[in-house]
Design a protein around this motif. Sequence first.
Motif, short mmCIF file in Angstrom:
data_model
loop_
_atom_site.label_atom_id
_atom_site.label_comp_id
_atom_site.label_asym_id
_atom_site.label_seq_id
_atom_site.Cartn_x
_atom_site.Cartn_y
_atom_site.Cartn_z
N PHE A 43 0.85 -1.19 0.00
CA PHE A 43 0.00 0.00 0.00
C PHE A 43 0.88 1.25 0.00
O PHE A 43 1.51 1.58 1.01
CB PHE A 43 -0.92 0.00 1.23
CG PHE A 43 -1.88 -1.16 1.25
CD1 PHE A 43 -3.15 -1.02 0.72
CD2 PHE A 43 -1.52 -2.38 1.78
CE1 PHE A 43 -4.05 -2.08 0.73
CE2 PHE A 43 -2.40 -3.45 1.79
CZ PHE A 43 -3.67 -3.30 1.27
N SER A 44 0.93 1.90 -1.14
CA SER A 44 1.79 3.07 -1.28
C SER A 44 1.42 4.14 -0.26
O SER A 44 0.25 4.46 -0.06
CB SER A 44 1.63 3.65 -2.70
OG SER A 44 2.42 4.79 -2.87
N GLY A 45 2.44 4.67 0.40
CA GLY A 45 2.25 5.74 1.37
C GLY A 45 1.94 5.28 2.78
O GLY A 45 1.95 6.08 3.71
N TYR A 46 1.70 3.98 2.97
CA TYR A 46 1.31 3.49 4.28
C TYR A 46 2.51 3.36 5.21
O TYR A 46 3.58 2.91 4.82
CB TYR A 46 0.64 2.12 4.16
CG TYR A 46 -0.85 2.19 3.92
CD1 TYR A 46 -1.37 3.03 2.93
CD2 TYR A 46 -1.73 1.41 4.65
CE1 TYR A 46 -2.74 3.09 2.70
CE2 TYR A 46 -3.10 1.46 4.42
CZ TYR A 46 -3.60 2.29 3.45
OH TYR A 46 -4.94 2.35 3.23
N ASN A 47 2.30 3.76 6.45
CA ASN A 47 3.21 3.39 7.52
C ASN A 47 2.52 2.28 8.32
O ASN A 47 1.43 1.82 7.97
CB ASN A 47 3.56 4.60 8.40
CG ASN A 47 2.32 5.26 9.01
OD1 ASN A 47 1.24 4.67 9.09
ND2 ASN A 47 2.47 6.49 9.45
N THR A 48 3.14 1.82 9.41
CA THR A 48 2.55 0.71 10.16
C THR A 48 1.27 1.10 10.86
O THR A 48 0.40 0.24 11.10
CB THR A 48 3.55 0.15 11.19
OG1 THR A 48 4.05 1.23 12.00
CG2 THR A 48 4.71 -0.55 10.51
N THR A 49 1.11 2.38 11.20
CA THR A 49 -0.13 2.82 11.85
C THR A 49 -1.29 2.74 10.87
O THR A 49 -2.38 2.27 11.22
CB THR A 49 0.03 4.25 12.41
OG1 THR A 49 1.11 4.27 13.35
CG2 THR A 49 -1.24 4.70 13.09
N CYS A 50 -1.09 3.17 9.63
CA CYS A 50 -2.11 3.02 8.60
C CYS A 50 -2.37 1.52 8.33
O CYS A 50 -3.52 1.10 8.20
CB CYS A 50 -1.68 3.69 7.31
SG CYS A 50 -1.50 5.48 7.40
N ALA A 51 -1.30 0.76 8.25
CA ALA A 51 -1.42 -0.66 7.95
C ALA A 51 -2.21 -1.39 9.02
O ALA A 51 -2.93 -2.36 8.74
CB ALA A 51 -0.04 -1.29 7.80
N ARG A 52 -2.10 -0.91 10.24
CA ARG A 52 -2.82 -1.54 11.35
C ARG A 52 -4.33 -1.47 11.16
O ARG A 52 -5.07 -2.33 11.65
CB ARG A 52 -2.40 -0.85 12.65
CG ARG A 52 -2.86 -1.53 13.91
CD ARG A 52 -2.07 -1.01 15.10
NE ARG A 52 -2.58 -1.54 16.35
CZ ARG A 52 -1.90 -1.60 17.49
NH1 ARG A 52 -0.66 -1.15 17.53
NH2 ARG A 52 -2.44 -2.08 18.58
N THR A 53 -4.81 -0.48 10.43
CA THR A 53 -6.25 -0.32 10.23
C THR A 53 -6.79 -1.24 9.14
O THR A 53 -8.02 -1.40 9.03
CB THR A 53 -6.60 1.14 9.88
OG1 THR A 53 -6.06 1.46 8.59
CG2 THR A 53 -6.06 2.10 10.92
N VAL A 54 -5.91 -1.81 8.31
CA VAL A 54 -6.38 -2.66 7.21
C VAL A 54 -5.90 -4.10 7.32
O VAL A 54 -6.34 -4.95 6.53
CB VAL A 54 -5.96 -2.09 5.84
CG1 VAL A 54 -6.51 -0.70 5.63
CG2 VAL A 54 -4.44 -2.11 5.66
N VAL A 55 -5.04 -4.40 8.27
CA VAL A 55 -4.43 -5.72 8.32
C VAL A 55 -5.48 -6.83 8.49
O VAL A 55 -5.30 -7.94 7.98
CB VAL A 55 -3.36 -5.79 9.43
CG1 VAL A 55 -3.97 -5.61 10.82
CG2 VAL A 55 -2.57 -7.10 9.36
N SER A 56 -6.59 -6.55 9.16
CA SER A 56 -7.61 -7.57 9.34
C SER A 56 -8.33 -7.90 8.04
O SER A 56 -9.02 -8.91 7.95
CB SER A 56 -8.63 -7.14 10.40
OG SER A 56 -8.12 -7.39 11.69
N LYS A 57 -8.21 -7.04 7.04
CA LYS A 57 -8.75 -7.34 5.72
C LYS A 57 -7.73 -8.06 4.85
O LYS A 57 -8.08 -8.61 3.80
CB LYS A 57 -9.21 -6.05 5.03
CG LYS A 57 -10.46 -5.43 5.64
CD LYS A 57 -10.83 -4.17 4.86
CE LYS A 57 -12.12 -3.56 5.41
NZ LYS A 57 -13.30 -4.34 5.04
#
Length: 291
Positions: A43-57
């Motif tokens: 996911f371009s532009g994502y850091n781990t905090t952003c990634a944390r919101t989508v990891v369950s998908k």
Amino acid sequence: MYDVLLAFGDSITQCAGDPEFEGYLAYLSRLYQRQMDVLNRGFSGYNTTCARTVVSKVLPVTRRPSTTKGSSGLLGNWIGYANSSLFDFPKVKSSSKTIWPERDNTFPQNSRALRICIFFFGTNDAAISSWHQHTPIEKFRDNLLYFVSLLRDPSSKHYSPSTKILFITPPPVGDRMVKEKAKIEGENVVNKNERARKYAQMVKRVANEVNTPYVDLYGKIEELVKKNQSTAKDTQTADFEGYDGYLADGIHLNSAGNRVLFDLIQETIGKYWPELKPSKAPRSYMPTSKE
């Protein structure tokens, strides 16, 4: 769907299937033909905090958690969040037309095994503290541990103890390349090599904490750059200290950088999980007489 190798990361992973840069996931897809499906969830532009919101998908749902509140497992207070309706498939209403499942869920409810899961973050997290993509380094650590807990905590709906977890450190930053690009485009410099080094160290620290292997991409590229600096004859290579040999723009991997990463992943799989080497993993469907 075959068994799966999943890569979860930022733009370096998103671009990893790009034929222009001979991406490391393109190499892995070819290597594991008819053995594992290689899924790119960059996911371009994502850091781990952003990634944390989508990891369950992104991760497969393997079971229904035993509890939703007051969990004493590794997930702690995040259990309720992970089980919220945000991550549920929409219901089909009998009185109306069919509502299809959300298209951004990577796995169907009945999916094949997730054999290898790659977590490859840190470049955006390591941006300067005033930049919106920055993640404080201890928060970065917590986020990486959270990703692991989703696969390792028995109370998680993504619990998968047989999945092999592989961390990859962010690559170094070519400081001169980044400054040149920022000057041309009239932007601020937000990525620096010294910061990338600290976040790479944290990735290795977390991998050691949870007893899982890591690929030290930062260290390997630094080693190659230093080795090549003394013999560099090309003026541009000398100007950019040799980082242009492995980085396309000072941050993202070029073809050579992707090849370095692919080779390191192969070596790591062979060392820690030899049963998952292409020469060992079974192929799907009956071979022809010539195979």
